[in-house]
Write a protein that holds these residues in place. Sequence first.
Motif, PDB file in Angstrom:
ATOM      1  N   THR A  68     -23.240  33.648  89.873  1.00  0.00           N
ATOM      2  CA  THR A  68     -22.427  33.757  88.666  1.00  0.00           C
ATOM      3  C   THR A  68     -23.283  33.630  87.409  1.00  0.00           C
ATOM      4  OG1 THR A  68     -20.604  32.765  89.880  1.00  0.00           O
ATOM      5  CG2 THR A  68     -20.398  32.796  87.496  1.00  0.00           C
ATOM      6  N   GLN A 262     -16.728  32.551  87.217  1.00  0.00           N
ATOM      7  CA  GLN A 262     -16.434  32.725  88.657  1.00  0.00           C
ATOM      8  C   GLN A 262     -15.023  33.245  88.855  1.00  0.00           C
ATOM      9  OE1 GLN A 262     -16.928  29.241  91.117  1.00  0.00           O
ATOM     10  NE2 GLN A 262     -19.123  29.145  90.750  1.00  0.00           N
ATOM     11  N   LEU A 266     -16.514  36.825  89.156  1.00  0.00           N
ATOM     12  CA  LEU A 266     -17.575  36.372  90.068  1.00  0.00           C
ATOM     13  C   LEU A 266     -18.963  36.420  89.434  1.00  0.00           C
ATOM     14  CD1 LEU A 266     -16.802  37.704  93.684  1.00  0.00           C
ATOM     15  CD2 LEU A 266     -16.223  35.472  92.719  1.00  0.00           C
ATOM     16  N   HIS A 267     -19.388  37.610  89.040  1.00  0.00           N
ATOM     17  CA  HIS A 267     -20.676  37.744  88.343  1.00  0.00           C
ATOM     18  C   HIS A 267     -20.743  39.120  87.705  1.00  0.00           C
ATOM     19  CE1 HIS A 267     -22.517  40.444  91.366  1.00  0.00           C
ATOM     20  NE2 HIS A 267     -21.929  39.698  92.280  1.00  0.00           N
TER      21      HIS A 267
ATOM     22  N   SER B  14     -16.118  24.361  89.437  1.00  0.00           N
ATOM     23  CA  SER B  14     -16.908  25.370  90.108  1.00  0.00           C
ATOM     24  C   SER B  14     -16.510  25.335  91.584  1.00  0.00           C
ATOM     25  CB  SER B  14     -18.378  25.021  89.913  1.00  0.00           C
ATOM     26  OG  SER B  14     -19.164  26.059  90.394  1.00  0.00           O
ATOM     27  N   ARG B  18     -18.520  28.049  96.828  1.00  0.00           N
ATOM     28  CA  ARG B  18     -19.697  28.707  96.273  1.00  0.00           C
ATOM     29  C   ARG B  18     -20.879  27.751  96.241  1.00  0.00           C
ATOM     30  NH1 ARG B  18     -19.481  33.967  94.143  1.00  0.00           N
ATOM     31  NH2 ARG B  18     -21.365  33.905  92.911  1.00  0.00           N
TER      32      ARG B  18
END
Lengths: 406, 406
Positions: A68, A262, A266-267, B14, B18
């Motif tokens: 991320t 995120q 997500l990225h 977060s 992940r």
Amino acid sequence: MENKFAKRTQLIKSSETREILKVTERPEVISFAGGLPAPELFPVEAIKDVCNAVLNEEGAASLQYSTTEGYIPLRKAIGGMMKDIGINSTIDNVLITSGSQQAIDLTGRLFIDEGDTIICESPTYLAAINVFKSYNAKFVEVDMDDEGMVMEELEKKLQEHPTTKFIYTIPDFQNPTGRTLKLERRKRMIELANQYDVLIIEDNPYGAIRFAGEELPPVKHFDTESRVIYLSTFSKTFAPGLRLGWICADESFIEKYVALKQIADLHTDSFAQRIAARYLELFHIEEHIHNIKVVYKERCAIMLSCIEEFFPENISYSKPEGGLFIWVELPPGLDAAHIFSECLRNNVACVPGTPFFPNGTEKNTLRLNYSNMSKEKIREGIKRMGEVLHHELEKETSLLDSKLTV
Amino acid sequence: MENKFAKRTQLIKSSETREILKVTERPEVISFAGGLPAPELFPVEAIKDVCNAVLNEEGAASLQYSTTEGYIPLRKAIGGMMKDIGINSTIDNVLITSGSQQAIDLTGRLFIDEGDTIICESPTYLAAINVFKSYNAKFVEVDMDDEGMVMEELEKKLQEHPTTKFIYTIPDFQNPTGRTLKLERRKRMIELANQYDVLIIEDNPYGAIRFAGEELPPVKHFDTESRVIYLSTFSKTFAPGLRLGWICADESFIEKYVALKQIADLHTDSFAQRIAARYLELFHIEEHIHNIKVVYKERCAIMLSCIEEFFPENISYSKPEGGLFIWVELPPGLDAAHIFSECLRNNVACVPGTPFFPNGTEKNTLRLNYSNMSKEKIREGIKRMGEVLHHELEKETSLLDSKLTV
């Protein structure tokens, strides 16, 4: 079916200005309406080399899911760019975003509770207004002059609104005015932010495109309490289509931004990030930016001299030292929305300034973009606009005369 | 500095999973933890050709700002793909998103007011849980069996929660269970949605990767009242790094999604969109997907046969006909988080199932991914996991024995 939409969406409509831009995209229209960089300057051949290098050398990794926070070599390179302009930062202070639009949206999501006050320049960037409105912010506008936001006004507004969450500012070649915040005011803004305990969101998409005057350090350079969150982008210096922006801020903020990103997507595109990183490694972006400056400087100068030549005398306008925009103030009686329509009938387009005032009803301003049209089109377009303005002013004057004689 | 974060961010952290994934990325670890497609199957050479073609033929246009809705040839191609699976749609029903993660996030933003109820499979996709939680949704979970969500349970929950906003479902090779909703239940879900006036969010990232059993039409195929919003992605069939997803829905929804996407990131990477569109034009994606299926089918079969061979007998698991995941249910006494740690000590990784239950405390489930490891690693990894499981079960049994003899 019953209406299922969330309440927050009642505040959201498709940006009027984006709808305007669609109209102005007809090929016969000379458009000063958008904020598009000059595509003829995009480094297409270099990007072709870079794509091949990335795919040959990094292969599948460049197409896989990634973290991320962003691609490490790109974050490192941005950290270096930040240092070059006087912002002390490491890789842990940098988050890659999907354009700086996402950086603005995540900022709203991270900080704005319903009814929170944010302070901004009057006028300010339309898309930021739309983001912050979508989070139900209240806007307090601070007057500007040719040297940016007026600090006495800012202090007054901070006193009047003690629960202000942040100041949103575009210090360099502001959108829409093209104005730049002068040095002493940058220092003063930090003092005031410290004193009144507010954050500063420094949005700086245009800072690298200075073609006149003296370089100024960003507001964040003077930040003594890690309360400036700095946003920028490769959209004006490399390629906007790749949607690459970044946030540079204290780690405690970055950590929260990462959690929100995120959730959001997500990225950012791994391949685009590697294209930018590899480009920065293999090519001299300073040279590329120099070329952009040469062209924009010339286009800006031509637009200014044509305004001087063709616009009526009682119209004032900004004289930017960089960036993409000139701001025009018409005499109070003229309605920019009407001017816009009349111009469009003559196949020349601009953007009426009203939507850039979050609370405002100012109807006599226009934003002109000079980065996206050739010298010839700038001359022809400003000439046509001048004819419309002269005509409208004459109508206005004779209307006024007839009222006076009644 | 006073805490400046918006209240909504208190709910956001977060993603634990992940964070787990980061640990499992050490090269010595055999990882069944992530949800990564096999990178060795990415069409790297084809994408190289495609990049050159796009840059040679479309040049700067491929790097410029573009419309929020997405690149028209790509939306057309997706419209065609939708028709092929039985969803009647035109370009106006398709919005390109920055991965289907963004499609899920925009869905939360568009529909969820604080406290709204949404109904989902139990368990369901972790990242969707995180999105909907960030909008303060309440989750009502519906039990599944090997044929997907149980419709009697769904009806009961719809009766109990009359203000439900939508049903979130992954009908094909669900994440995390690998289970598929059977045909009659798809039709029944539509009947129930019509009867109880709720929307259906059909999230289908894996549907194209069916390697056994019979093709089933999507739930949206049976949609009689335009109440199904269909989400999908190129992440599992082309390249996840490019972050290309889409929403296919009634125009009245798409229009609202577009306004939200303008705020979120203006538009998805223009270059990535053109890469995908050109790939679909120049290459046969069906052949590429066929290759993916062949490999995943083999990996899945090996994982299943190794589970059969190495895992204790009283462990049950799903037998997917496609997608990327196998779901493992341990005897109630075993704690998946502990199993995860023990496995990691043996350099093999999985994901504990608990976070996939939005309200749940179920502690005895695991998700295994088979798409990202070679046959040899799958065999070795499942063998090691089997040893851990046997060992833990023996401890559990002797603990139970000692309790009984006291």
